[in-house]
Design a protein around this motif. Structure first.
Motif, mmCIF file in Angstrom:
data_model
loop_
_atom_site.group_PDB
_atom_site.id
_atom_site.type_symbol
_atom_site.label_atom_id
_atom_site.label_comp_id
_atom_site.label_asym_id
_atom_site.label_seq_id
_atom_site.Cartn_x
_atom_site.Cartn_y
_atom_site.Cartn_z
ATOM 1 N N LEU A 53 13.306 4.745 6.212
ATOM 2 C CA LEU A 53 12.794 3.433 6.591
ATOM 3 C C LEU A 53 12.677 2.529 5.364
ATOM 4 O O LEU A 53 13.142 1.382 5.373
ATOM 5 N N VAL A 54 12.077 3.062 4.302
ATOM 6 C CA VAL A 54 11.961 2.282 3.063
ATOM 7 C C VAL A 54 13.347 2.006 2.475
ATOM 8 O O VAL A 54 13.643 0.891 2.022
ATOM 9 N N LEU B 183 13.293 -11.181 4.399
ATOM 10 C CA LEU B 183 13.079 -9.823 3.882
ATOM 11 C C LEU B 183 11.797 -9.741 3.063
ATOM 12 O O LEU B 183 11.027 -8.776 3.181
ATOM 13 N N PHE B 184 11.553 -10.745 2.222
ATOM 14 C CA PHE B 184 10.333 -10.730 1.417
ATOM 15 C C PHE B 184 9.085 -10.934 2.280
ATOM 16 O O PHE B 184 7.971 -10.587 1.866
ATOM 17 N N SER B 185 9.262 -11.484 3.487
ATOM 18 C CA SER B 185 8.114 -11.676 4.383
ATOM 19 C C SER B 185 7.582 -10.353 4.928
ATOM 20 O O SER B 185 6.538 -10.326 5.591
ATOM 21 N N GLU C 51 9.175 -2.336 13.409
ATOM 22 C CA GLU C 51 9.402 -3.433 14.355
ATOM 23 C C GLU C 51 9.680 -4.743 13.617
ATOM 24 O O GLU C 51 10.576 -5.511 13.992
ATOM 25 N N ALA C 52 8.901 -4.998 12.542
ATOM 26 C CA ALA C 52 9.107 -6.236 11.769
ATOM 27 C C ALA C 52 10.478 -6.232 11.097
ATOM 28 O O ALA C 52 11.188 -7.251 11.096
ATOM 29 N N GLU D 93 1.064 1.890 11.173
ATOM 30 C CA GLU D 93 1.693 1.102 10.109
ATOM 31 C C GLU D 93 3.194 1.348 10.034
ATOM 32 O O GLU D 93 3.962 0.450 9.673
ATOM 33 N N GLU D 94 3.625 2.567 10.378
ATOM 34 C CA GLU D 94 5.069 2.858 10.416
ATOM 35 C C GLU D 94 5.737 2.028 11.512
ATOM 36 O O GLU D 94 6.800 1.433 11.309
#
Length: 682
Positions: A663-664, A633-635, A613-614, A607-608
């Motif tokens: 990352l967050v 960004l909201f996607s 990547e996204a 998940e990280e």
């Protein structure tokens, strides 16, 4: 039980401006008085210049009965050894009944003495005098007057009071005038009081007596008259809502009539003719084939079958007005436009003369012309040197018409007359248009400057007002804004947005502050920020979110607010936003001003990797606008949800914890280039 109630307060002619200003308050005030007296019912408020009328088809004959609950001392205090104490006797005395009739009740968890008192409603007729007095006293028109030997004040003397409550005449007295059952009709019909025996008779008497009681009827009568004149004469009557409302307020029997003036006066600028007709005579201008025609429409209040003398009289009165205007205009043209005389006109104490103001505006205008040189060269076909010279010329001539006789007579024509004089005297069109448009936008929805060159002078005028007045402490407080600085700031926002030009508030204030006495420039920046909340049609939290991003360019602020507003108005946004609130909460202790390094080699969970990547793909794309960037960004919501469900952000291992928080935080930081999402409330 109800019966009709009609009250008419007859006055000498009410002035239109103060009446129209408080018209809504007059009706609302009576509604509050009815409610306070427990007599609330449907009513109509109507007016003419000679009367204020309240009509109630069904008015209660009396107030409804009411009850009052009285709570006394606790029972254990009211009685001692079975005998009433002084406290019990005092409570019974207060209630006005024997102690034996006092009951018991609960209050605050204790048993107390209790008495429920029935209060019969009063007859409405006995209350009307005080109610009407309160209503009249609530009308604050501004400047009031006294008459005769009386000390009370009202906008105009009260001459009669008609009051009918069913078949009775309730006793009402104002300023020494007592109520009766008589009214007054149009003066050209009769000067004598006319007896009224019922409301039905009242409305008929007024109609037959040349009084149209209802403002909307008078307005329709005027507009219908305009249409008739247009059809018969092949012309167009210029509508003016402000003037129309004024005419409605000062007439009881309005009749539009066409008149004419000498074609020779059409040499005057159209605005001069129209202003002279409106301000001095309350005439409506007339147009033919799109051009001002040598005609006008006057709305007569006369009740007659022959209006020829009315028209002739108005034509006769208008002629010397226009002759004076022609004299001023020709004199001004002979003198020409010169800014030297501005050295003798003080702008404001501590801010020099109007000449000094023109110099400051010249500095601002020429500097801005360098900033927008590419656009200006493309639009005007001139090089920077020519543009700067014309910008300086426009700024220095911009206030020259304040020295003209025409602007002295009609102050509202400043700028407009400068335009006509500049054109007549051979100045470049760019200069003339800039002079004309320097005060635009003058109202919230008014026109903007015609072109970018003119917009520079309009910005300079408003920006100098803001800088100059803030530098001498003339800052708006509360609802007071005597120098219209809020309108100036809002005007700059509208201009910048309309012409899609960069305008960094911080940098612009900082650059030009050397032209003024030292002052708190942060206060002016905050003042600009406050204007966005009024100028932009958006949730205040969205405006706050964008401002908290640190953006200082007006144009970019507006674009970001619009983009964020569009995104947040989607049906699914509330569900989406829950995830990003969590992003904001996790990032609140992260220093976003540092480089937030993310090391993919430290990822332990799939998940990280997927989130990283996204996010990387989102950041690598170019976006045509802020809305597309926000959508991207909201996607990230699906990847973020999986990340939060399966990854421990605050891991025990410091390196893992820092990497995951970075990352967050990087996602939050990407949002913050547009808006601080933690400020959004949905």
């Amino acid at each position: 039980m109800t019966q009709p109630l009609l009250i008419e307060i007859g006055v000498e002619e009410l002035p239109a401006a103060p009446l129209l200003k408080i018209l809504g308050d007059i009706e609302a005030s009576w509604a509050k008085i009815l409610e306070a007296n427990r007599l609330l019912c449907d009513f109509e408020f109507s007016y003419t210049p000679r009367r204020l009328v309240l009509w109630h088809p069904e008015f209660p004959k009396k107030q409804p009965d009411s009850a009052e609950e009285l709570f006394g001392p606790p029972v254990q205090i009211a009685f001692k050894d079975g005998q009433p104490t002084r406290a019990a006797e005092s409570f019974a005395q207060k209630c006005g009944i024997p102690l034996s009739e006092i009951g018991r009740g609960k209050k605050g968890g204790k048993e107390v003495l209790h008495y429920k008192k029935s209060i019969p409603g009063e007859d409405s007729e006995t209350l009307l005098d005080e109610m009407v007095k309160t209503w009249i006293a609530s009308m604050r028109f501004g400047k009031m007057m006294r008459w005769g030997a009386r000390h009370e004040e009202f906008i105009r003397p009260v001459r009669w009071i008609l009051a009918l409550f069913g078949q009775k005449i309730p006793e009402i007295e104002l300023f020494g005038v007592k109520s009766s059952n008589t009214t007054r009709v149009h003066r050209q019909v009769s000067f004598d009081p006319v007896e009224v025996d019922s409301p039905k008779t009242y409305f008929r008497i007024l109609e037959e007596g040349g009084v149209d009681l209802f403002a909307d009827h008078r307005k329709e009568r005027i507009l219908s008259g305009f249409e008739t004149i247009e059809k018969e004469s092949g012309i167009e009557v210029g509508r003016d809502d402000e003037l129309l409302d004024e005419i409605v307020a000062i007439t009881e029997y309005p009749t539009p009539l066409p008149g004419h003036f000498d074609k020779e006066f059409l040499k005057l600028p159209p605005e001069v003719i129209m202003t002279s007709m409106k301000e001095h005579q309350r005439y409506f201008p007339v147009f033919k084939n799109g051009l001002l025609h040598n005609g006008f429409v006057v709305v007569s209040n006369a009740k007659t079958d022959d209006f020829s003398q009315v028209v002739a009289g108005n034509e006769r009165v208008l002629k010397p007005r226009l002759a004076d205007a022609m004299f001023f205009y020709e004199n001004d043209l002979r003198r020409g436009l010169s800014f030297e005389g501005l050295k003798n006109i003080v702008f404001m104490d501590g801010l020099g003369t109007m000449y000094d103001k023109s110099v400051r505006e010249s500095v601002i205008t020429t500097t801005l012309s360098e900033v927008y040189v590419d656009r200006l060269e493309a639009e005007t076909g001139k090089d920077l040197g020519e543009i700067k010279a014309l910008a300086e010329r426009a700024a220095m001539l911009s206030k020259a018409d304040l020295l003209s006789e025409m602007v002295y007579e009609f102050t509202e024509l400043q700028g407009i007359m400068g335009y006509y004089y500049a054109k007549a005297l051979g100045e470049e069109d760019l200069v003339a248009i800039a002079i004309r448009d320097q005060y635009l936008p003058s109202k919230e929805e008014s026109d903007l400057p015609e072109n970018l060159f003119a917009a520079l002078l309009a910005i300079a005028y408003k920006f100098d007002n803001l800088m100059a007045l803030f530098s001498v402490g003339k800052i708006p407080t509360g609802s007071r804004d005597p120098f219209a600085l809020r309108r100036a700031a809002a005007g700059i926002i509208r201009i910048v947005t309309h012409f899609d030009i960069p305008f960094n508030i911080t940098e612009t204030i900082d650059y030009f502050k050397k032209e003024y006495a030292p002052f708190d420039t942060d206060a002016l920046e905050k003042f600009f920020d406050e204007r966005f909340y009024k100028a932009l049609d958006a949730n205040p939290s969205i405006v706050t979110a964008v401002l908290e991003s640190g953006e200082r360019d007006i144009n970019e602020i507006v674009k970001k607010v619009e983009a964020l507003k569009n995104v947040t108005e989607s049906d699914e946004f509330k569900e989406i936003f829950t995830t990003f609130k969590r992003v904001a909460n996790i990032s609140k202790d992260i220093d976003l001003n540092t480089d937030l390094d993310v090391d993919p080699s430290l990822f332990e969970k799939e998940e990280e990797k997927r989130l990283y990547e996204a996010f990387t793909k989102v950041m690598q794309r170019d976006y045509p606008d802020y809305e597309s960037q926000l959508d991207a960004l909201f996607s990230l919501k699906p990847q973020l949800d999986l990340f939060f469900d399966n990854v421990m952000v605050n891991a025990e291992d410091e390196k893992l914890r820092t990497n995951r928080r970075n990352l967050v935080g990087s996602i939050y930081k990407a949002f913050k280039t547009i808006a601080d999402i933690k400020e959004i409330s949905v």
